[in-house]
Write a protein that holds these residues in place. Structure first.
Motif, PDB file in Angstrom:
ATOM      1  N   GLU A  90      -4.354   3.017   1.569  1.00  0.00           N
ATOM      2  CA  GLU A  90      -2.914   3.224   1.392  1.00  0.00           C
ATOM      3  C   GLU A  90      -2.245   3.867   2.592  1.00  0.00           C
ATOM      4  OE1 GLU A  90      -5.205   4.433  -0.892  1.00  0.00           O
ATOM      5  OE2 GLU A  90      -5.017   2.636  -2.152  1.00  0.00           O
TER       6      GLU A  90
ATOM      7  N   ARG B 108       2.084   3.792   8.150  1.00  0.00           N
ATOM      8  CA  ARG B 108       2.376   2.937   6.994  1.00  0.00           C
ATOM      9  C   ARG B 108       1.690   3.547   5.797  1.00  0.00           C
ATOM     10  NH1 ARG B 108       0.338  -1.306   3.966  1.00  0.00           N
ATOM     11  NH2 ARG B 108       1.879  -2.911   3.365  1.00  0.00           N
TER      12      ARG B 108
ATOM     13  N   GLN C  61       1.535   3.544   1.634  1.00  0.00           N
ATOM     14  CA  GLN C  61       1.843   3.017   0.310  1.00  0.00           C
ATOM     15  C   GLN C  61       1.643   4.160  -0.681  1.00  0.00           C
ATOM     16  OE1 GLN C  61      -0.356  -0.477  -0.864  1.00  0.00           O
ATOM     17  NE2 GLN C  61       0.745  -0.676  -2.807  1.00  0.00           N
TER      18      GLN C  61
ATOM     19  N   THR D 293       6.339   1.466  -0.361  1.00  0.00           N
ATOM     20  CA  THR D 293       5.703   1.637   0.948  1.00  0.00           C
ATOM     21  C   THR D 293       6.688   2.286   1.907  1.00  0.00           C
ATOM     22  OG1 THR D 293       4.342  -0.326   0.619  1.00  0.00           O
ATOM     23  CG2 THR D 293       4.546   0.485   2.871  1.00  0.00           C
TER      24      THR D 293
END
Length: 294
Positions: free
Chosen positions: A152, A176, A178, A184
């Protein structure tokens, strides 16, 4: 500056470090063609007073593909054409277009389940394309490393090298994350913001985006008041910063549509070798893109 196609390669590192090679390295799933159009509104320019006005129509076309060399090495390749068509008021000291025609080459190596590194090179022509001289050719270089803290959470680090830019060495840090099944968060370039997966076919997003680049000017633009010399045979850094919302819509298994609208909060054209900067008023923008994957 980093183009959208190069950023697509960077974001693909996330999939590379998070998935088994058997599901990732299938070139037939990683080839695409994309086209887009964006418009940013006609707004005044200033440099110690009024200096004209400009609206920008941006057209892009790119073709890209990837090929697995082995279980750890990936080669990316593509072509990109972008033109910023400038709709100018009479007397505005800017060329009619700022364009890029480039070959995009990338190499990514997976060092472990967590670490990967990449090199991206974009040799091509960057300029008004009125006359092409030796400095119209440029080859920006992007070096990146990615660390997958988990499936994630992915971190990016890198350097963008552009010999003809006012900032020839630009550090890059991104993430990045999530943070929920349908949410996200991205910090990166050219987009920073948050996205929400509304359904299997629609993802909503919002945040900050960037448009611009460094271009060779060969067309003589005269000697505007306050300029130290004629605005020809020099470079211009073009920049727009935008805040907006949009949607990614899956039209078919292989086709997707992206729509964005919002506010252009900053616009600048910087002839840095001539110490001549045009600052633009805020305005609005809209963008539409279509992508097909094969």
């Amino acid at each position: 500056m980093i183009t959208r196609i190069a950023l697509g390669f960077i974001l693909s590192i996330g999939a590379l470090v998070a998935q088994p090679a058997s599901t990732t390295f299938r070139p037939q799933l990683l080839e695409s063609v994309a086209t887009s159009y964006s418009y940013s509104s006609d707004e005044s320019l200033e440099r110690n007073g009024p200096a004209g006005s400009v609206a920008v129509h941006r057209y892009e076309l790119s073709l890209s593909g990837r090929a697995a060399l082995n279980d750890t090495d990936l080669f990316a390749y593509g072509l990109a054409y972008t033109t910023n068509s400038l709709d100018l008021a009479p007397g505005t000291p800017l060329p009619d277009q700022l364009s890029e025609l480039s070959l995009n080459l990338g190499y990514t190596r997976k060092f472990s389940q967590q670490w990967s590194g990449s090199v991206f090179l974009r040799p091509g022509l960057y300029g008004d394309l009125e006359d092409i001289d030796g400095k119209t050719f440029n080859a920006p270089l992007l070096l990146t490393a990615a660390f997958a803290q988990s499936r994630e959470l992915l971190w990016f680090f890198g350097l963008n090298l552009n010999a003809y830019s006012d900032n020839p060495v630009l550090p890059i840090v991104g993430v990045r994350w999530q943070f929920a099944p349908d949410w996200t968060f991205n910090v990166g370039f050219p987009r920073t913001g948050v996205s929400y997966k509304l359904s299997e076919t629609v993802t909503l997003h919002g945040g900050l985006t960037f448009q611009g680049g460094t271009f060779r000017i060969t067309e003589s633009l005269g000697t505007p008041a306050g300029a130290t010399s004629r605005l020809a045979n020099t470079f211009v850094d073009y920049r727009e910063i935008r805040v907006g919302v949009g949607a990614d819509i899956k039209l078919h298994d292989r086709w997707s549509l992206n729509v964005d609208v919002g506010s252009m909060t900053d616009r600048k054209f910087d002839y840095f070798d001539r110490d001549y900067v045009l600052n633009g008023d805020a305005g609005f923008y809209g963008a539409l893109s279509l992508k097909a994957s094969f």
